[in-house]
Design an enzyme around this catalytic site. Structure first.
Site, mmCIF file in Angstrom:
data_model
loop_
_atom_site.group_PDB
_atom_site.id
_atom_site.type_symbol
_atom_site.label_atom_id
_atom_site.label_comp_id
_atom_site.label_asym_id
_atom_site.label_seq_id
_atom_site.Cartn_x
_atom_site.Cartn_y
_atom_site.Cartn_z
ATOM 1 N N HIS A 259 34.134 44.437 42.337
ATOM 2 C CA HIS A 259 34.868 45.049 44.162
ATOM 3 C C HIS A 259 33.308 45.297 44.635
ATOM 4 C CE1 HIS A 259 38.789 43.646 42.733
ATOM 5 N NE2 HIS A 259 38.950 44.246 41.855
ATOM 6 N N ASP A 312 38.269 48.981 38.368
ATOM 7 C CA ASP A 312 38.845 47.567 37.835
ATOM 8 C C ASP A 312 38.690 46.846 37.861
ATOM 9 O OD1 ASP A 312 39.495 48.126 40.298
ATOM 10 O OD2 ASP A 312 41.029 46.650 40.500
ATOM 11 N N GLU A 313 38.783 45.519 36.577
ATOM 12 C CA GLU A 313 38.900 43.822 37.016
ATOM 13 C C GLU A 313 36.916 44.470 36.929
ATOM 14 O OE1 GLU A 313 42.320 42.148 39.115
ATOM 15 O OE2 GLU A 313 41.301 43.032 40.485
ATOM 16 N N VAL A 314 36.582 44.669 35.740
ATOM 17 C CA VAL A 314 35.027 44.952 35.871
ATOM 18 C C VAL A 314 35.035 43.249 34.701
ATOM 19 C CG1 VAL A 314 32.913 46.230 35.378
ATOM 20 C CG2 VAL A 314 34.944 47.522 36.112
#
Length: 519
Positions: A259, A312-314
């Site tokens: 992100h 998160d969401e890597v």
């Protein structure tokens, strides 16, 4: 005309019903009578007996805001006389400290007598921040009488003893996906104070934009959408101070290593390559120098105990597709998952060096929970059951499960927000204490200044009662609180907060003409 008269009757019946308890969120203990009082035109603040000196004017300003909120800009020019006049509010705060941080005592007692020669309402609290909650509760007891043009307080005597169930009661706003102007952020903070939420989680930057000035690395905000969609560090100070004077902490977040595409607009070397722009380059020491610089700047502004580092969401595939990063991984003997762990733990250590405890999204726990610093708070968002696993390891947790506490999910109703219980299946008292509280999340993909308020409210208020009121006082069926929440939603509207109707999903419009209290 007849329908308007009918609505007025309905309005009056709901607002002034003698047997209705219209306070939100529900206090720990509340008793009330049937006497009506009127507020003096010169309603005053007394603080004799208080240890708190109010050097910075937090109490004085809070009292002035409360009086203005009660009047709702109406002209109060009726004839106030007789024995049942409420002269003012006597506030006693026992501790002199103004420091606002996690775990501050937010308890208060509120007493309004029903008779006397010079009647004062009384608020007693350990800290100024408990006293501010007492002012918020008092404000909900007062109503403008359109016939007599005076402020009335009904159902005296009142005796309220109150304190929050959880110390962390949060609301996330996202200023990366869409920029939120400072006046709108302040309006959100005001409404949080009305509902006794106490942490503004400011998700400042993300892949799409980097709107905040970072003095240590001034080209970072080249990643803003435009030159006008930015926040200076002075703006950040203003937000923090504005919130603090209302008893609200600001939790700042930089989400790393994913992100973060916007970071490389100003500093392209933070990208693994121009063709593969996130996650941040794990092989480049400059990446961690920038994180250190950001957190050094943050430590001068964001004084809350916690900093949020995302995690998160890597998607680590970019690292493997970039030759120099892949070479570094091979040299270090790391695979993609281990590199993700390396990045998160190194960022955590930087945050700790600046005096912070860390909040990370739950993927960090799910992937390498045993390696996380013991100063970590795991932020649950993917679903149920995670909080139970986190606290079993002795780590702390914040609950924001997306199925019921994500405000951008417009199909999630206020009833679902109300019924979400952070301590589900956590029965051990020691482990229950490790659940710091919960947070509702207003992600900004489809939210800007035009619709943020009606997307947040009143559903966030439903969660606020879950986080404030003692478990035994919470309704087992949300239909039991519908009328009280409808009343509070209309009160928010009257105070200038664009809270949507209860009927229907999030951000719904009124279905047809009618009283606010029936929508």
């Amino acid at each position: 005309m007849s329908s308007c008269i009918g609505s007025l009757v309905l309005f009056l019946g709901l607002v002034f019903s003698a047997d209705a308890l219209n306070v939100w969120p529900m206090p720990v203990s509340v008793n009330y009578g049937s006497k009506s009082l009127v507020l003096s035109k010169d309603f005053e603040l007394r603080t004799d007996g208080s240890t708190y000196i109010d050097r910075s004017g937090i109490l004085r300003d809070g009292f002035a805001r409360m009086v203005e909120t009660i009047r709702m800009t109406h002209v109060v020019d009726g004839d106030v006389k007789g024995p049942d006049v409420l002269t003012g509010l006597h506030v006693v705060v026992h501790l002199p400290d103004e420091e606002l941080n996690f775990g501050v005592d937010e308890s208060y007692k509120l007493y309004v007598p029903e008779a006397g020669n010079s009647i004062y309402a009384h608020v007693e609290a350990q800290t100024i921040y408990g006293a501010l909650h007492g002012l918020q509760t008092f404000s909900q007891l007062c109503h403008f009488n359109f016939t007599t043009r005076i402020i009335e307080l009904h159902q005296a005597p009142w005796n309220v003893v109150d304190q929050p169930r959880f110390s962390y009661r949060g609301l996330l706003i996202d200023t990366s996906r869409h920029y939120q102007p400072l006046p709108m952020i302040k309006k959100v903070i005001d409404a949080m104070a009305y509902t006794k939420l106490n942490v503004l989680h400011w998700h400042i930057v993300d892949a799409q934009s980097f709107p905040l000035e970072i003095p240590s690395y001034p080209r970072l905000w080249n990643g803003a959408y435009s030159v006008s969609e930015r926040y200076t560090m002075a703006d950040a100070v203003e937000v923090v101070e504005y919130a603090q004077r209302r008893g609200i902490n600001v939790l700042a977040e930089i989400d790393v290593p994913g992100h973060a595409q916007s970071w490389g607009v100003g500093y392209p070397s933070l990208w693994p390559s121009s063709d593969c722009q996130q996650p941040l380059d794990v092989s480049n020491d400059f990446t961690f120098k920038v994180i250190d610089g950001i957190l050094s700047d943050f430590s001068k502004v964001f004084k809350f105990k916690f900093i949020h580092l995302g995690g998160d969401e890597v998607d680590t595939s970019c690292w493997m597709m970039t030759p120099h990063v892949k070479k570094w991984l091979t040299k270090k003997g790391l695979n993609e998952s281990e590199a993700y762990q390396y990045f998160v733990l190194r960022a955590q250590n930087i945050a700790i060096s600046h005096g912070y405890d860390i909040v990370n999204w739950e993927e960090t726990f799910n992937n390498f929970g045993s390696k996380l610093s013991r100063k970590t708070v795991v932020h649950n968002w993917l679903g149920g059951g995670v909080a139970q696993k986190v606290v079993a390891t002795g780590l702390r947790c914040i609950v924001s499960n997306q199925d019921v506490w994500y405000l951008d999910h417009l199909d999630t109703t206020w009833q679902q927000f109300y019924m979400n219980e952070p301590l589900t299946n956590i029965t051990n008292p020691r482990q229950q204490k490790l659940v710091l509280g919960g947070e509702v999340c207003m992600w900004g993909e489809h939210i800007d200044g035009s619709d943020i308020e009606q997307t947040i409210w009143p559903r966030a208020a439903a969660a606020a009662e879950r986080l404030w009121a003692p478990y035994k006082k919470l309704a087992k069926d949300p239909r039991q609180v519908t009328e009280r929440l409808a009343h509070f939603r209309c009160l928010l509207n009257q105070r200038g907060v664009a809270a949507a109707p209860l009927a229907g999903p999030g951000r719904v419009a009124p279905e047809e003409p009618g009283s606010c209290f029936r929508q």
